[in-house]
Write a protein that holds these residues in place. Structure first.
Motif, short mmCIF file in Angstrom:
data_model
loop_
_atom_site.label_atom_id
_atom_site.label_comp_id
_atom_site.label_asym_id
_atom_site.label_seq_id
_atom_site.Cartn_x
_atom_site.Cartn_y
_atom_site.Cartn_z
N VAL A 193 0.83 -1.15 0.09
CA VAL A 193 0.04 -0.02 0.08
C VAL A 193 0.79 1.12 0.04
N GLU A 194 2.01 1.14 0.77
CA GLU A 194 2.65 2.45 0.78
C GLU A 194 3.54 2.54 -0.38
N ALA A 195 3.87 1.32 -1.06
CA ALA A 195 4.54 1.71 -2.34
C ALA A 195 3.49 2.28 -3.30
N VAL A 196 2.58 1.57 -3.40
CA VAL A 196 1.48 2.37 -4.32
C VAL A 196 0.95 3.47 -4.01
N ARG A 197 0.97 3.76 -2.80
CA ARG A 197 0.62 5.07 -2.30
C ARG A 197 1.67 6.20 -2.88
N ALA A 198 3.10 5.58 -2.48
CA ALA A 198 4.33 6.30 -2.79
C ALA A 198 4.18 6.76 -4.43
N GLU A 199 3.81 5.63 -5.17
CA GLU A 199 3.83 5.73 -6.67
C GLU A 199 2.62 6.37 -7.13
N VAL A 200 1.47 6.33 -6.43
CA VAL A 200 0.43 7.30 -6.84
C VAL A 200 0.71 8.70 -6.61
N ALA A 218 -5.43 10.13 -15.39
CA ALA A 218 -4.82 8.53 -15.44
C ALA A 218 -4.26 8.08 -14.20
N ALA A 219 -3.64 9.21 -13.49
CA ALA A 219 -3.06 8.73 -12.12
C ALA A 219 -3.99 8.69 -11.26
N GLU A 220 -5.19 9.28 -11.04
CA GLU A 220 -6.33 9.26 -10.24
C GLU A 220 -6.86 7.62 -10.34
N ALA A 221 -7.29 7.43 -11.75
CA ALA A 221 -7.84 6.05 -12.13
C ALA A 221 -6.73 5.02 -11.61
N GLU A 222 -5.58 5.07 -11.82
CA GLU A 222 -4.54 4.14 -11.58
C GLU A 222 -4.55 3.93 -9.92
N ARG A 223 -4.75 5.21 -8.99
CA ARG A 223 -4.75 4.87 -7.67
C ARG A 223 -6.20 4.16 -7.24
N ARG A 224 -7.12 4.66 -7.93
CA ARG A 224 -8.46 3.99 -7.75
C ARG A 224 -8.27 2.51 -8.00
N ALA A 225 -7.64 2.25 -9.29
CA ALA A 225 -7.61 0.68 -9.47
C ALA A 225 -6.80 -0.04 -8.59
N VAL A 226 -5.81 0.46 -8.16
CA VAL A 226 -4.89 -0.15 -7.14
C VAL A 226 -5.28 -0.22 -5.82
N LYS A 228 -2.24 -3.85 -14.67
CA LYS A 228 -1.26 -2.50 -14.88
C LYS A 228 -1.23 -2.68 -16.43
N VAL A 229 -0.71 -3.64 -16.97
CA VAL A 229 -0.65 -3.83 -18.47
C VAL A 229 -1.65 -3.32 -19.14
N ALA A 230 -3.00 -3.82 -18.60
CA ALA A 230 -4.46 -3.57 -19.30
C ALA A 230 -4.67 -2.18 -19.15
N ARG A 231 -4.35 -1.53 -18.26
CA ARG A 231 -4.62 -0.10 -17.98
C ARG A 231 -3.61 0.50 -19.18
N LEU A 232 -2.27 0.08 -19.12
CA LEU A 232 -1.47 0.85 -20.00
C LEU A 232 -1.89 0.70 -21.39
N ALA A 233 -2.48 -0.48 -21.86
CA ALA A 233 -2.94 -0.67 -23.25
C ALA A 233 -4.25 0.40 -23.35
N LEU A 234 -4.97 0.58 -22.42
CA LEU A 234 -5.94 1.33 -22.71
C LEU A 234 -5.66 2.78 -22.51
N ALA A 235 -4.57 3.14 -21.75
CA ALA A 235 -4.04 4.56 -21.94
C ALA A 235 -3.27 4.81 -23.28
N ASN A 236 -2.87 3.78 -23.74
CA ASN A 236 -2.47 3.72 -25.25
C ASN A 236 -3.70 3.61 -26.61
N HIS A 237 -4.76 4.08 -26.18
CA HIS A 237 -6.00 4.32 -27.16
C HIS A 237 -6.22 2.79 -27.54
#
Length: 525
Positions: free
Chosen positions: A268-275, A440-448, A465-474
């Motif tokens: 959680v801390e790592a994800v929180r730090a990342e987010v 996108a960062a907020e969506a990543e945080r909610r997904a995490v 995370k790879v699936a979200r990266l694909a969606l971010a790349n349209h």
């Protein structure tokens, strides 16, 4: 079973049935008459039905008893109602033949004769039941019978032995005798030890006498204290072992729970730090974009002010141009006037020459000094006209230079306005990109957070995370799975997955394939 044995069994069954028929025949009439006359059943027919019911009931219960014994499911209690009904039949038969007056010996013999056949039949049935039980259950341990002579010679002691054998499942009569002899010998030894006063013996020494009614041998009774102490010690050791095991399991569970909690907290801390880092970066980008937008607005305002100043200058230049044109026109008019004046001067000169000639002729008194003065005045007028013409040309050139400068200022102001528009468009684009990255960062945080709540494994998190990266790349996950797989492979290179997850190319390829399958299945963060 051999053929002879089968024929012998069949003959026994036929004989038993014949014996049953004889018993029914003999008892039927006597029981029916006794029921009609003495028991007051109302009619002879009802008495006969009573006799038939009793006999049929006995036969049915006997048949069920033999059948269940043959099926290895014996019903032990069913024999007792059979015995009771048989005894009742014997009594009814005997009562039907009882005399009206005092009984004689022959009457007792006659009454007993009525019970011979039923008792014989019950004996045959019990014999058949025992034979069936031994055939179908050959491994069953048989209980020894106590000799009848012992019953006659020692009925009380034999009754105690019979009771103990029945209560505690001792099937061997010699074993029971041996136990009884050991108990008597031990009691005698105890009396000899305590000089005939057995009451001085300890509780442990008296255990064989106390436990004998419960089926214990002398050795078993004497070993009871040690066995109980050993069992108590084993129970204590088992309880201590279970307690230690429980403490160990509790410690292990606590350690595992603490480790899981620390791992979860670390994740959680790592994800929180990342987010937080992504959010901070997005916010920094947003602030930079806002600052750029503010600077662009300031530049735009400055450009507007410059444009206003340039417009004012253009207007001033236009006014100066118009003034120059007016001056040029005035200079042209003045030049024209000077030219006219020059022509007039020439005319005057010619007129003066003519006047001079005339004066020379007409005025003899006019001197040469006056003529020279007039000539010099004409030359001065001509020089003044030339100077005025040169000044007008100079003013015209100055007005042209002002007009060119005004046009250059207008071009510079237009270029500055275009540059300002381009910078404003760039700032708007950067602001929109920052907002997109922030979303996108907020969506990543909610997904995490959703993945943490669902307690997904690290591999499932990586695939999502790879699936979200694909969606971010349209990537548009619509169509067949192969088409989606190719689209994800086209839009998400392995290098991007390796940089994002720090994995090998093979693992990145597996993550990309699983992410494509996840998107095909309808995953949307």
């Amino acid at each position: 079973m051999t053929g002879t044995q089968k024929w012998t069994a069949a003959a026994i069954v036929v004989a038993a049935l014949a014996l049953a028929g004889i018993g029914l025949y003999l008892s039927f009439e006597h029981v029916a008459d006794f029921a009609y006359q003495q028991l007051r059943f109302g009619s002879l027919g009802k008495g006969q039905l009573f006799a038939v019911g009793v006999d049929v009931g006995i036969m049915v219960m006997i048949a069920v008893d033999l059948l269940m014994a043959w099926l290895k499911r014996p019903i032990s209690w069913i024999r007792y109602p059979v015995w009771l009904l048989t005894a009742a039949t014997v009594v009814l038969n005997a009562a039907s033949g009882a005399p009206a007056g005092a009984w004689k010996l022959l009457d007792y013999v006659a009454a007993g004769a009525h019970g011979v056949v039923p008792v014989l039949f019950i004996t045959v049935v019990e014999l058949g039941r025992t034979a069936i039980d031994r055939v179908v259950r050959p491994d069953r341990e048989e209980r020894d019978s106590i000799p009848w002579l012992r019953w006659v010679l020692a009925p009380v002691a034999t009754a105690r032995i019979f009771r103990r054998m029945r209560l505690w499942g001792v099937t061997s009569y010699p074993e029971m005798i041996r136990r009884d002899q050991q108990l008597i010998a031990y009691e005698q030894w105890l009396k000899r030890k305590h000089r005939g006063d057995i009451s001085q013996a300890s509780e442990d020494e008296l255990l064989p006498m106390k436990m004998a009614p419960y089926g214990y041998t002398v050795d078993q009774a004497l070993a009871m204290p040690e066995e109980q102490e050993q069992a108590a010690q084993e129970r204590a050791e088992e309880a201590e072992r279970r307690r230690l095991d429980a403490e160990t399991r509790s410690e292990i569970a606590k350690a595992a729970s603490e480790a899981e909690r620390l791992r979860a907290k670390g994740k959680v801390e790592a994800v929180r730090a990342e987010v937080d880092g992504q959010t901070g970066q997005a916010r920094a980008h947003a602030r930079a974009q806002v600052s750029a937008a503010e600077r662009a607005a300031a530049l735009e305002e400055a450009a507007l002010e410059t444009a206003v100043i340039a417009e004012a200058r253009a207007r001033e230049a236009e006014a100066q141009r118009k003034t120059a044109q007016e001056r040029e026109a005035q200079a042209a008019a003045e030049a024209r006037a000077a030219e006219l004046e020059h022509l007039a001067a020439q005319k005057r000169k010619e007129a003066a020459e003519a006047d001079q000639a005339a004066a020379a002729e007409a005025r003899a008194i006019e001197t040469a000094t006056v003529a020279e003065a007039r000539r010099r005045a004409a030359e001065a007028d001509r020089a003044a006209a030339e100077m005025e013409q040169a000044a007008a040309e100079t003013r015209r050139r100055a007005a042209e230079a002002d007009r060119l400068a005004t046009q250059e200022a207008e071009r510079q102001a237009l270029a500055a306005a275009r540059i300002q528009d381009a910078r404003k468009h760039e700032a708007d684009t950067e602001l929109a990109a920052a907002e997109t990255r922030l979303a996108a960062a907020e969506a990543e945080r909610r997904a995490v957070e959703a993945e943490d709540h669902a307690r997904l494994s690290p591999r499932e998190r990586a695939v999502r995370k790879v699936a979200r990266l694909a969606l971010a790349n349209h990537v548009v996950p619509v169509g067949e799975p192969d088409a989606v797989q190719r689209e994800v492979a086209r839009c998400v290179p392995l290098a991007a997955i390796q940089d994002a997850l720090q994995v090998s190319p093979a693992t990145a390829s597996e993550y990309r394939q699983e992410a494509a399958a996840l998107l095909t299945g309808g995953y949307r963060p």
